[in-house]
Design a protein around this motif. Structure first.
Motif, PDB file in Angstrom:
ATOM      1  N   SER A 206      41.775  35.767  37.464  1.00 45.27           N
ATOM      2  CA  SER A 206      40.556  35.771  37.596  1.00 45.27           C
ATOM      3  C   SER A 206      40.460  36.339  35.669  1.00 45.27           C
ATOM      4  O   SER A 206      41.169  37.413  35.197  1.00 45.27           O
ATOM      5  N   HIS A 207      38.560  36.052  35.126  1.00 50.80           N
ATOM      6  CA  HIS A 207      38.512  36.550  33.278  1.00 50.80           C
ATOM      7  C   HIS A 207      37.631  37.551  34.227  1.00 50.80           C
ATOM      8  O   HIS A 207      36.423  36.732  34.369  1.00 50.80           O
ATOM      9  N   GLY A 208      37.604  38.293  32.803  1.00 49.08           N
ATOM     10  CA  GLY A 208      36.690  38.799  32.527  1.00 49.08           C
ATOM     11  C   GLY A 208      36.678  40.231  31.559  1.00 49.08           C
ATOM     12  O   GLY A 208      37.090  39.476  30.634  1.00 49.08           O
ATOM     13  N   TYR A 209      35.516  40.965  31.573  1.00 47.52           N
ATOM     14  CA  TYR A 209      35.065  42.149  30.415  1.00 47.52           C
ATOM     15  C   TYR A 209      35.604  43.340  30.522  1.00 47.52           C
ATOM     16  O   TYR A 209      34.779  43.440  31.949  1.00 47.52           O
TER      17      TYR A 209
ATOM     18  N   VAL B  19      34.122  46.620  25.444  1.00 50.25           N
ATOM     19  CA  VAL B  19      34.431  45.191  26.704  1.00 50.25           C
ATOM     20  C   VAL B  19      35.379  44.391  26.106  1.00 50.25           C
ATOM     21  O   VAL B  19      34.792  43.705  24.938  1.00 50.25           O
ATOM     22  N   GLU B  20      36.598  43.935  26.536  1.00 50.98           N
ATOM     23  CA  GLU B  20      37.310  43.242  25.962  1.00 50.98           C
ATOM     24  C   GLU B  20      38.019  41.803  26.668  1.00 50.98           C
ATOM     25  O   GLU B  20      37.838  42.278  28.006  1.00 50.98           O
ATOM     26  N   PRO B  21      37.619  40.615  26.822  1.00 47.55           N
ATOM     27  CA  PRO B  21      38.685  40.047  27.989  1.00 47.55           C
ATOM     28  C   PRO B  21      39.695  40.921  28.196  1.00 47.55           C
ATOM     29  O   PRO B  21      41.138  41.322  27.867  1.00 47.55           O
ATOM     30  N   PHE B  22      40.053  40.616  29.694  1.00 45.09           N
ATOM     31  CA  PHE B  22      40.964  40.671  30.594  1.00 45.09           C
ATOM     32  C   PHE B  22      41.241  39.908  31.975  1.00 45.09           C
ATOM     33  O   PHE B  22      39.749  39.225  32.212  1.00 45.09           O
ATOM     34  N   GLU B  23      42.695  39.674  31.837  1.00 45.46           N
ATOM     35  CA  GLU B  23      42.783  39.144  33.402  1.00 45.46           C
ATOM     36  C   GLU B  23      43.261  39.551  34.174  1.00 45.46           C
ATOM     37  O   GLU B  23      43.908  41.148  33.883  1.00 45.46           O
TER      38      GLU B  23
ATOM     39  N   GLY C 179      34.734  49.252  40.115  1.00 42.69           N
ATOM     40  CA  GLY C 179      35.373  51.073  39.631  1.00 42.69           C
ATOM     41  C   GLY C 179      35.591  51.652  40.615  1.00 42.69           C
ATOM     42  O   GLY C 179      35.555  52.839  40.265  1.00 42.69           O
ATOM     43  N   GLY C 180      35.625  51.185  41.930  1.00 38.93           N
ATOM     44  CA  GLY C 180      36.400  52.330  42.890  1.00 38.93           C
ATOM     45  C   GLY C 180      37.571  51.231  44.331  1.00 38.93           C
ATOM     46  O   GLY C 180      37.836  50.636  43.795  1.00 38.93           O
ATOM     47  N   ALA C 181      38.157  51.944  45.378  1.00 38.99           N
ATOM     48  CA  ALA C 181      39.041  51.578  45.869  1.00 38.99           C
ATOM     49  C   ALA C 181      38.519  50.601  46.964  1.00 38.99           C
ATOM     50  O   ALA C 181      37.496  51.552  47.238  1.00 38.99           O
ATOM     51  N   ASP C 182      39.462  49.394  46.787  1.00 38.51           N
ATOM     52  CA  ASP C 182      38.734  49.269  48.355  1.00 38.51           C
ATOM     53  C   ASP C 182      39.668  49.426  49.386  1.00 38.51           C
ATOM     54  O   ASP C 182      39.707  50.662  49.312  1.00 38.51           O
ATOM     55  N   ARG C 183      38.952  49.403  50.710  1.00 40.03           N
ATOM     56  CA  ARG C 183      40.132  49.538  51.903  1.00 40.03           C
ATOM     57  C   ARG C 183      41.503  48.926  52.104  1.00 40.03           C
ATOM     58  O   ARG C 183      42.073  50.205  52.782  1.00 40.03           O
ATOM     59  N   LEU C 184      41.754  49.114  51.169  1.00 32.31           N
ATOM     60  CA  LEU C 184      43.333  48.583  50.804  1.00 32.31           C
ATOM     61  C   LEU C 184      43.744  49.694  49.589  1.00 32.31           C
ATOM     62  O   LEU C 184      45.062  50.044  49.841  1.00 32.31           O
ATOM     63  N   GLY C 185      43.328  50.213  49.268  1.00 31.21           N
ATOM     64  CA  GLY C 185      43.500  50.908  47.964  1.00 31.21           C
ATOM     65  C   GLY C 185      43.676  50.174  47.151  1.00 31.21           C
ATOM     66  O   GLY C 185      44.290  50.571  45.986  1.00 31.21           O
ATOM     67  N   THR C 186      43.110  48.672  46.459  1.00 28.65           N
ATOM     68  CA  THR C 186      42.911  48.426  45.824  1.00 28.65           C
ATOM     69  C   THR C 186      41.606  48.331  44.120  1.00 28.65           C
ATOM     70  O   THR C 186      40.911  48.291  45.202  1.00 28.65           O
ATOM     71  N   MET C 187      42.479  48.331  43.133  1.00 20.12           N
ATOM     72  CA  MET C 187      40.622  48.553  42.706  1.00 20.12           C
ATOM     73  C   MET C 187      39.683  47.208  42.742  1.00 20.12           C
ATOM     74  O   MET C 187      40.391  46.097  42.686  1.00 20.12           O
ATOM     75  N   THR C 188      38.721  47.844  42.450  1.00 22.34           N
ATOM     76  CA  THR C 188      37.635  46.878  42.756  1.00 22.34           C
ATOM     77  C   THR C 188      36.925  45.955  40.966  1.00 22.34           C
ATOM     78  O   THR C 188      36.711  47.290  39.977  1.00 22.34           O
ATOM     79  N   TYR C 189      36.784  44.379  40.864  1.00 19.32           N
ATOM     80  CA  TYR C 189      36.179  44.580  39.427  1.00 19.32           C
ATOM     81  C   TYR C 189      35.265  43.937  39.864  1.00 19.32           C
ATOM     82  O   TYR C 189      35.260  42.898  40.974  1.00 19.32           O
ATOM     83  N   GLY C 190      34.402  44.028  38.787  1.00 23.09           N
ATOM     84  CA  GLY C 190      32.872  43.727  39.127  1.00 23.09           C
ATOM     85  C   GLY C 190      32.973  42.351  37.943  1.00 23.09           C
ATOM     86  O   GLY C 190      33.277  42.177  37.929  1.00 23.09           O
TER      87      GLY C 190
END
Length: 351
Positions: free
Chosen positions: A4-7, A16-20, A117-128
């Motif tokens: 995914s592509h985000g900022y 904020v800057e482009p972030f994959e 900005g938080g960890a999901d139930r698998l411990g992976t960071m969530t991106y908005g």
């Protein structure tokens, strides 16, 4: 996994800057959706600046997401490809604790998973939602009513439900006198909800120039909160006051405006603790309370209510190249009254 592509903010206080990054693969009960619009919330700014002390980086903000469904898992029942949906402040919870069982997922006893900005139930960071797409369990998405313009619907996913929920629980009746402290992204929507329930609405603002807007949005009158004479004229007359201010401030003057058994509800969440006099609370048996956003069912109820009553936020649309400018303006409170990113505007090539 899908790219995914985000900022993203890569450090505290950074632009904020482009972030994959990678989104999770589509699960049986998941929907994948292409993001159309994302509101810019003051919480995004708090997170970028780490005002609350628990965020880490890289951080892709955004939890006022309007998106079009592009794929559904085999177990999905609520949505179909092409539906326009909303994704708000949380995207998972335990679903078994008492709050979750009563449709209050935001208050999950084991901790709701934030949209960014938080960890999901698998411990992976969530991106908005400052991004091109999202994958979420269907339970945590809501349907956008056709009568709501998608761009205007975006801020309802946080600012809307944050003000709707406490006012709904207040059981407002026609003629109740309600004060709204602050005429920003939260306050201007609170005025509209309170008027829809028939309340007599008074707006407190430090900005005299916003008084005309408050009246246009339905307020019955306005008070410049620094004017002691204006404040004193309302002493002991309010059933309920909703304080939406996110900057550090003294709530004590508003306690003196409440009737016996009156309520002051604080939803602005300043980074610094506030001080309240127990003596003033006891004098009129006052209640001080607070609230976060709301559960999924209540959020859907709020969207349907907004569509039925023609309630919508006042917005400024910005393109992706204008996100940092919008964040800087938000720091200066220079917005009338919510920024919404059009994720299809001024497309930026990613490496």
């Amino acid at each position: 996994m899908a790219f995914s592509h985000g900022y993203a903010a890569l450090a505290r206080n950074a632009c904020v800057e482009p972030f994959e990054f990678e989104r999770r693969s589509l699960g049986p009960n998941d929907i994948a959706a292409s993001i159309l619009f994302c509101g810019i919330c003051h919480s995004d700014l708090h997170a970028i600046d780490n005002d609350w002390g628990f965020h880490s980086y890289p951080l892709v903000p955004g939890h006022e997401i309007i998106a079009r469904v592009t794929a559904v898992g085999p177990g999905v029942e609520k949505f179909s490809i092409g539906d326009v949906v909303g994704i708000g402040t949380v995207i998972d919870s335990c679903r078994t604790c008492e709050p979750c069982s009563h449709g209050e997922e935001i208050y999950c006893e084991t901790g709701a998973t934030p949209t960014f900005g938080g960890a999901d139930r698998l411990g992976t960071m969530t991106y908005g939602g400052f991004s091109n797409d999202y994958v979420v369990d269907e339970h945590f998405a809501v349907m956008i009513p056709p009568l709501l313009d998608p761009a205007h619907a975006a801020p309802l996913l946080c600012a809307g439900i944050t003000t709707y929920s406490p006012l709904r629980r207040a059981n407002l009746q026609s003629g109740h006198k309600v004060g709204i402290v602050g005429m920003g992204g939260l306050g201007h929507l609170a005025v509209k909800w309170a008027k829809a329930w028939g309340a007599q609405v008074v707006v407190f603002t430090t900005t005299a120039a916003k008084a005309a807007d408050a009246l246009r949005f339905g307020a019955d009158s306005t008070v410049v909160s620094s004017d002691l004479e204006q404040m004193a004229s309302h002493g002991g007359s309010f059933h309920y006051i909703l304080d939406t201010v996110s900057a550090p401030h003294d709530p004590t003057p508003y306690l003196g405006l409440l009737k016996l058994d009156g309520t002051l509800c604080m939803i602005g969440m300043p980074a610094e603790p506030l001080s309240i006099s127990s003596m003033m609370l006891a004098w009129r048996r006052l209640i001080v309370t607070s609230s976060m956003t709301g559960g999924i069912a209540e959020t859907q109820e709020m969207l349907d209510f907004a569509a039925t009553h023609g309630i919508k936020p006042e917005i400024e649309r910005v393109g992706r190249s204008q996100i940092n400018e919008a964040l800087d303006r938000l720091r200066r409170n220079d917005v009338r009254y919510r920024f919404v990113i059009d994720m299809g505007a001024d497309l930026v090539e990613h490496p």
